[in-house]
Design an enzyme around this catalytic site. Structure first.
Site, PDB file in Angstrom:
ATOM      1  N   CYS A  92      -2.162  -2.314   7.744  1.00 47.90           N
ATOM      2  CA  CYS A  92      -2.148  -3.296   6.649  1.00 47.90           C
ATOM      3  C   CYS A  92      -0.908  -4.177   6.633  1.00 47.90           C
ATOM      4  O   CYS A  92      -0.965  -5.314   6.166  1.00 47.90           O
ATOM      5  CB  CYS A  92      -2.318  -2.572   5.328  1.00 47.90           C
ATOM      6  SG  CYS A  92      -3.971  -1.834   5.179  1.00 47.90           S
ATOM      7  N   LYS A 125      -6.851  -4.738  -3.217  1.00 45.83           N
ATOM      8  CA  LYS A 125      -7.549  -5.359  -2.087  1.00 45.83           C
ATOM      9  C   LYS A 125      -8.479  -4.346  -1.450  1.00 45.83           C
ATOM     10  O   LYS A 125      -8.185  -3.150  -1.416  1.00 45.83           O
ATOM     11  CB  LYS A 125      -6.531  -5.869  -1.060  1.00 45.83           C
ATOM     12  CG  LYS A 125      -5.685  -4.758  -0.423  1.00 45.83           C
ATOM     13  CD  LYS A 125      -4.583  -5.334   0.437  1.00 45.83           C
ATOM     14  CE  LYS A 125      -3.718  -4.283   1.095  1.00 45.83           C
ATOM     15  NZ  LYS A 125      -4.360  -3.470   2.125  1.00 45.83           N
ATOM     16  N   VAL A 157       3.234   0.469   4.174  1.00 47.06           N
ATOM     17  CA  VAL A 157       2.464   1.208   5.179  1.00 47.06           C
ATOM     18  C   VAL A 157       1.053   0.645   5.287  1.00 47.06           C
ATOM     19  O   VAL A 157       0.548   0.066   4.340  1.00 47.06           O
ATOM     20  CB  VAL A 157       2.402   2.703   4.814  1.00 47.06           C
ATOM     21  CG1 VAL A 157       3.779   3.337   4.883  1.00 47.06           C
ATOM     22  CG2 VAL A 157       1.758   2.964   3.459  1.00 47.06           C
ATOM     23  N   THR A 158       0.430   0.855   6.462  1.00 43.89           N
ATOM     24  CA  THR A 158       1.083   1.296   7.683  1.00 43.89           C
ATOM     25  C   THR A 158       1.413   0.075   8.526  1.00 43.89           C
ATOM     26  O   THR A 158       0.727  -0.936   8.456  1.00 43.89           O
ATOM     27  CB  THR A 158       0.168   2.252   8.508  1.00 43.89           C
ATOM     28  OG1 THR A 158      -1.013   1.542   8.912  1.00 43.89           O
ATOM     29  CG2 THR A 158      -0.195   3.487   7.729  1.00 43.89           C
ATOM     30  N   ASP A 214       0.788  -1.252   0.000  1.00 34.79           N
ATOM     31  CA  ASP A 214       0.000   0.000   0.000  1.00 34.79           C
ATOM     32  C   ASP A 214       0.815   1.295   0.000  1.00 34.79           C
ATOM     33  O   ASP A 214       0.441   2.266   0.680  1.00 34.79           O
ATOM     34  CB  ASP A 214      -0.966   0.012   1.199  1.00 34.79           C
ATOM     35  CG  ASP A 214      -1.978  -1.114   1.160  1.00 34.79           C
ATOM     36  OD1 ASP A 214      -1.940  -1.924   0.218  1.00 34.79           O
ATOM     37  OD2 ASP A 214      -2.806  -1.194   2.093  1.00 34.79           O
ATOM     38  N   GLU A 274      -4.638  -0.703  -1.432  1.00 35.31           N
ATOM     39  CA  GLU A 274      -5.951  -0.763  -0.774  1.00 35.31           C
ATOM     40  C   GLU A 274      -6.898   0.183  -1.502  1.00 35.31           C
ATOM     41  O   GLU A 274      -6.545   1.337  -1.743  1.00 35.31           O
ATOM     42  CB  GLU A 274      -5.836  -0.360   0.699  1.00 35.31           C
ATOM     43  CG  GLU A 274      -7.188  -0.387   1.425  1.00 35.31           C
ATOM     44  CD  GLU A 274      -7.085  -0.010   2.898  1.00 35.31           C
ATOM     45  OE1 GLU A 274      -5.982  -0.002   3.455  1.00 35.31           O
ATOM     46  OE2 GLU A 274      -8.133   0.297   3.487  1.00 35.31           O
ATOM     47  N   LYS A 308      -7.739  -4.703   4.874  1.00 37.13           N
ATOM     48  CA  LYS A 308      -6.421  -4.389   5.406  1.00 37.13           C
ATOM     49  C   LYS A 308      -5.444  -5.513   5.058  1.00 37.13           C
ATOM     50  O   LYS A 308      -4.335  -5.274   4.617  1.00 37.13           O
ATOM     51  CB  LYS A 308      -6.481  -4.191   6.926  1.00 37.13           C
ATOM     52  CG  LYS A 308      -7.534  -3.192   7.401  1.00 37.13           C
ATOM     53  CD  LYS A 308      -7.374  -1.837   6.744  1.00 37.13           C
ATOM     54  CE  LYS A 308      -8.315  -0.823   7.392  1.00 37.13           C
ATOM     55  NZ  LYS A 308      -8.395   0.412   6.588  1.00 37.13           N
TER      56      LYS A 308
HETATM   57  N1  TIU Z   1      -2.481   0.490   4.185  1.00 37.10           N
HETATM   58  C1  TIU Z   1      -3.042   0.733   5.379  1.00 37.10           C
HETATM   59  O1  TIU Z   1      -2.447   0.544   6.404  1.00 37.10           O
HETATM   60  N2  TIU Z   1      -4.335   1.235   5.371  1.00 37.10           N
HETATM   61  C2  TIU Z   1      -4.878   1.987   6.351  1.00 37.10           C
HETATM   62  O2  TIU Z   1      -6.057   2.270   6.359  1.00 37.10           O
HETATM   63  N3  TIU Z   1      -4.009   2.385   7.285  1.00 37.10           N
HETATM   64  C3  TIU Z   1      -4.294   3.124   8.374  1.00 37.10           C
HETATM   65  O3  TIU Z   1      -3.417   3.286   9.183  1.00 37.10           O
HETATM   66  N4  TIU Z   1      -5.494   3.661   8.478  1.00 37.10           N
END
Ligand code: TIU
Length: 231
Positions: free
Chosen positions: A172, A139, A167-168, A27, A75, A142
């Protein structure tokens, strides 16, 4: 090439067969990393996630040069939002500490509709843009295994080991790491190549939980030992 590489890691050394290992970059999208993206609108602090771009670029380059399989995830949701549970939108909008939430998933921000496939903000940042031959998994959740073809694509590539970045960390990356562990993949997260929105509190404990108890879910390593063995 059938060689096995080994790096210093926690809780102990991580060994991976070069021909059966993939880098999984989670992501690294504009919506999570750049100003006016979904992450910032959610109240996320961008400094740490932006600092993870350059280490992730170095990791990606090294893995490409070493001939590892490369997988990226994004995502996001279909334009009609039919794959987005209402709970995901409602909780985000209703979070009392985030009263600045004027926009939710699917709404139009400065980089297009937030977390919607095909929009500029949904795509991966320029520094980490996938090249032909690399797999990109879209996807809605998460975890990258839920309701995607990720496992089938990994099997098709003969992958048994995963190096994780992205991240994060608290969201995810660790969700996907845990999903991968349950499916029998031997996983290692790279400390500098992952970050989140509250690293002072979350990053260390998120990574510690992965390798706690003799590798409950897997391994955590720093970047340099990996760059060294991939040369
Ligand atoms: N990629 C991911 O971690 N999606 C999130 O929504 N992360 C948050 O920290 N919200």
């Amino acid at each position: 090439v059938s060689d096995t590489l080994t790096i210093e890691a926690r809780p102990y050394a991580y060994s991976f067969p070069r021909a059966h290992t993939a880098l999984l970059v989670i992501d690294m999208q504009r919506d999570f990393l750049l100003e006016d993206g979904f992450g910032e609108i959610q109240g996320g602090n961008l400094s740490a996630v932006q600092a993870s771009i350059e280490p992730t670029r170095k990791l990606l380059e090294a893995c490409r040069t070493a001939g590892l399989a490369i997988f990226h995830t994004r995502e996001g949701h279909l334009p009609d939002m039919s794959d987005c549970p209402s709970s995901k939108v409602i909780r985000q909008a209703a979070a009392p500490e985030n009263t600045q939430h004027t926009l939710v998933i699917g709404d139009r921000g400065k980089m297009g509709r937030l977390l919607v496939r095909g929009e500029y903000g949904h795509d991966i940042v320029d520094e980490l843009k996938p090249v032909p031959g690399e797999v990109v998994i879209d996807k809605a959740g998460k975890g990258a295994f839920w309701n995607t073809v990720l496992m089938h694509k990994l099997k098709a590539h003969g992958i048994t080991h995963l190096i994780l970045a992205g991240v994060t960390t608290e969201c995810c990356v660790t969700t996907t790491f845990r999903e991968a562990n349950d499916r029998g993949f031997e996983c290692c997260a790279i400390t500098e190549a992952t970050a989140g929105y509250n690293d002072a509190v979350f990053k260390g404990v998120s990574l510690d939980m992965l390798h706690w108890s003799k590798g409950l879910f897997g391994f955590v390593a720093t970047l340099q030992p990996l760059l060294d063995v991939l040369q």
